[in-house]
Design a protein around this motif. Structure first.
Motif, PDB file in Angstrom:
ATOM      1  N   GLY A 120       1.034  -1.705  -0.500  1.00 22.47           N
ATOM      2  CA  GLY A 120      -0.119  -0.005  -0.020  1.00 22.47           C
ATOM      3  C   GLY A 120       0.468   1.131   0.115  1.00 22.47           C
ATOM      4  N   THR A 121       0.294   2.809  -0.666  1.00 23.32           N
ATOM      5  CA  THR A 121       0.794   3.327  -0.734  1.00 23.32           C
ATOM      6  C   THR A 121       0.404   4.787  -0.202  1.00 23.32           C
ATOM      7  OG1 THR A 121      -0.085   3.557  -3.161  1.00 23.32           O
ATOM      8  CG2 THR A 121       2.780   3.215  -2.505  1.00 23.32           C
ATOM      9  N   ALA A 122       0.989   5.643   0.225  1.00 23.64           N
ATOM     10  CA  ALA A 122       0.508   7.083   0.602  1.00 23.64           C
ATOM     11  C   ALA A 122       0.725   8.275  -0.304  1.00 23.64           C
ATOM     12  CB  ALA A 122       0.085   7.949   2.201  1.00 23.64           C
ATOM     13  N   ARG A 123       0.301   8.764  -0.836  1.00 23.58           N
ATOM     14  CA  ARG A 123       0.941   9.745  -1.930  1.00 23.58           C
ATOM     15  C   ARG A 123       0.627  11.438  -1.405  1.00 23.58           C
ATOM     16  NH1 ARG A 123       3.254   7.645  -6.500  1.00 23.58           N
ATOM     17  NH2 ARG A 123       2.991   5.245  -6.937  1.00 23.58           N
ATOM     18  N   LEU A 124       1.718  12.046  -1.494  1.00 23.18           N
ATOM     19  CA  LEU A 124       0.835  13.729  -1.498  1.00 23.18           C
ATOM     20  C   LEU A 124       1.393  14.316  -2.496  1.00 23.18           C
ATOM     21  CD1 LEU A 124       0.953  16.249   0.339  1.00 23.18           C
ATOM     22  CD2 LEU A 124       3.372  16.807   0.594  1.00 23.18           C
ATOM     23  N   LEU A 125      -0.569  14.456  -2.562  1.00 24.76           N
ATOM     24  CA  LEU A 125      -0.104  14.754  -4.434  1.00 24.76           C
ATOM     25  C   LEU A 125      -0.528  16.319  -4.476  1.00 24.76           C
ATOM     26  CD1 LEU A 125      -3.968  13.044  -4.972  1.00 24.76           C
ATOM     27  CD2 LEU A 125      -1.292  12.173  -5.086  1.00 24.76           C
ATOM     28  N   ALA A 126      -0.170  16.877  -3.785  1.00 25.40           N
ATOM     29  CA  ALA A 126      -0.179  18.814  -3.689  1.00 25.40           C
ATOM     30  C   ALA A 126      -0.017  18.863  -2.701  1.00 25.40           C
ATOM     31  CB  ALA A 126      -1.397  19.597  -4.366  1.00 25.40           C
ATOM     32  N   GLY A 127       0.215  20.435  -1.949  1.00 26.52           N
ATOM     33  CA  GLY A 127       0.062  21.287  -0.934  1.00 26.52           C
ATOM     34  C   GLY A 127       0.251  22.709  -1.178  1.00 26.52           C
ATOM     35  N   THR A 128      -0.464  23.167  -0.286  1.00 32.17           N
ATOM     36  CA  THR A 128       0.425  24.906   0.080  1.00 32.17           C
ATOM     37  C   THR A 128       1.472  24.701   1.000  1.00 32.17           C
ATOM     38  OG1 THR A 128      -1.431  24.786   1.904  1.00 32.17           O
ATOM     39  CG2 THR A 128      -1.817  25.476  -0.513  1.00 32.17           C
ATOM     40  N   GLN A 129       1.752  26.393   0.762  1.00 31.39           N
ATOM     41  CA  GLN A 129       3.187  26.720   2.377  1.00 31.39           C
ATOM     42  C   GLN A 129       2.389  26.982   2.783  1.00 31.39           C
ATOM     43  OE1 GLN A 129       4.920  29.698  -0.090  1.00 31.39           O
ATOM     44  NE2 GLN A 129       6.085  28.439  -1.593  1.00 31.39           N
ATOM     45  N   GLY A 130       3.102  26.417   4.613  1.00 29.08           N
ATOM     46  CA  GLY A 130       2.714  27.002   5.483  1.00 29.08           C
ATOM     47  C   GLY A 130       3.534  27.971   5.790  1.00 29.08           C
ATOM     48  N   PRO A 131       3.148  28.762   6.965  1.00 30.45           N
ATOM     49  CA  PRO A 131       2.622  27.533   8.256  1.00 30.45           C
ATOM     50  C   PRO A 131       0.687  27.023   7.859  1.00 30.45           C
ATOM     51  CG  PRO A 131       2.535  29.641   9.503  1.00 30.45           C
ATOM     52  CD  PRO A 131       2.835  29.294   7.754  1.00 30.45           C
ATOM     53  N   ASP A 132       0.009  27.941   7.784  1.00 33.97           N
ATOM     54  CA  ASP A 132      -0.827  27.320   7.262  1.00 33.97           C
ATOM     55  C   ASP A 132      -1.570  26.802   6.838  1.00 33.97           C
ATOM     56  OD1 ASP A 132      -1.949  28.698  10.008  1.00 33.97           O
ATOM     57  OD2 ASP A 132      -2.583  30.403   8.799  1.00 33.97           O
ATOM     58  N   MET A 133      -1.595  25.873   5.973  1.00 31.89           N
ATOM     59  CA  MET A 133      -1.177  24.309   4.810  1.00 31.89           C
ATOM     60  C   MET A 133      -2.324  23.783   4.711  1.00 31.89           C
ATOM     61  SD  MET A 133      -0.732  21.021   6.090  1.00 31.89           S
ATOM     62  CE  MET A 133      -0.286  19.927   7.399  1.00 31.89           C
ATOM     63  N   ILE A 134      -2.359  23.022   3.457  1.00 35.50           N
ATOM     64  CA  ILE A 134      -3.577  22.863   2.644  1.00 35.50           C
ATOM     65  C   ILE A 134      -2.678  21.602   2.499  1.00 35.50           C
ATOM     66  CG2 ILE A 134      -5.838  22.330   1.798  1.00 35.50           C
ATOM     67  CD1 ILE A 134      -6.421  25.253   2.236  1.00 35.50           C
ATOM     68  N   GLU A 135      -3.133  20.084   2.308  1.00 37.82           N
ATOM     69  CA  GLU A 135      -2.672  19.168   1.587  1.00 37.82           C
ATOM     70  C   GLU A 135      -3.636  18.211   1.373  1.00 37.82           C
ATOM     71  OE1 GLU A 135       1.472  18.299   4.387  1.00 37.82           O
ATOM     72  OE2 GLU A 135      -0.017  17.366   3.886  1.00 37.82           O
ATOM     73  N   LEU A 136      -3.630  17.694   0.074  1.00 35.87           N
ATOM     74  CA  LEU A 136      -4.559  16.405  -0.298  1.00 35.87           C
ATOM     75  C   LEU A 136      -2.976  15.383  -0.757  1.00 35.87           C
ATOM     76  CD1 LEU A 136      -7.222  15.849  -2.058  1.00 35.87           C
ATOM     77  CD2 LEU A 136      -5.685  16.681  -3.979  1.00 35.87           C
ATOM     78  N   TRP A 137      -4.041  13.851  -0.968  1.00 36.54           N
ATOM     79  CA  TRP A 137      -2.958  12.743  -0.127  1.00 36.54           C
ATOM     80  C   TRP A 137      -3.858  11.721  -0.616  1.00 36.54           C
ATOM     81  CZ3 TRP A 137       2.009  11.818   3.239  1.00 36.54           C
ATOM     82  CH2 TRP A 137       1.607  12.731   3.327  1.00 36.54           C
TER      83      TRP A 137
END
Length: 200
Positions: free
Chosen positions: A107-124
């Motif tokens: 199985g895998t977990a891929r970080l598809l995209a994300g915004t810059q921090g510190p407040d951030m949003i990520e899509l996995w």
């Protein structure tokens, strides 16, 4: 020969890509903030030895360690693995999407995209085979996860609460508490996850 620590994946190209990105990013952000390794270690709760190995590119830190280091630097995990950018819109090509976790069944977990921090949003995007699971000790306060199951059934546990999330259903979780994802079924599990970490 490099010694791999807390190996994320068996795929050599992914290991090399993630190691190089993490090494360069952590060192660069640490130096920009004029932090010593000792101070970053104290802030992140990660050993100085692990930080030295990360900056040398000879360690593959777990997702939990990446989260701690990112929070201590006031950035996002996506910043560390180079899937953020400044333009109003940018492409993250398929070959640039890193695998940050691999289960013992593949199985895998891929970080598809994300915004810059510190407040951030990520899509996995997670794929888990039967009996695979992933556990996290928890994220900073005001961290939220939105999950949608595309295939199979997700067993989501947050602190003492457990949810069964079947195919086609979604869940919302506050993940400052310890939490885990598991595939306790007989079919492969695929789910997407958005993570929002709010500091301001």
């Amino acid at each position: 020969m490099k010694t791999k620590v807390n190996k994320l994946t068996e795929t050599g190209s992914d290991i090399d890509y993630v190691s190089a990105a993490v090494s360069a990013s952590v060192k660069s952000f640490r130096q920009q903030q004029k932090l010593s390794l000792d101070e970053l270690s104290r802030r992140a709760g990660v050993s100085k030895g692990m930080l030295v190995e990360i900056e040398k590119g000879s360690a593959n830190p777990s997702i939990a360690i990446l989260c701690k280091v990112a929070a201590a630097l006031g950035i996002s995990v996506a910043d560390i693995v180079n899937v953020t950018a400044d333009p109003l819109a940018h492409l993250v090509a398929e070959e640039d999407i890193p695998v940050l976790w691999q289960g013992d069944k593949g199985g895998t977990a891929r970080l598809l995209a994300g915004t810059q921090g510190p407040d951030m949003i990520e899509l996995w995007r997670w794929e888990m085979f039967p009996s695979e699971q992933f556990a996290s000790p928890g994220h900073p306060q005001r961290t939220y996860e939105l999950l949608h199951v595309e295939q199979g059934e997700l067993t989501l546990k947050v602190d003492e609460q457990q949810l069964q999330v079947p195919r086609g259903s979604s869940a919302v979780a506050k993940t400052a508490a310890p939490h885990s994802y598991a595939n306790l079924g007989e079919l492969p599990l695929i789910f997407t996850m958005a993570v929002a970490e709010i500091h301001s």
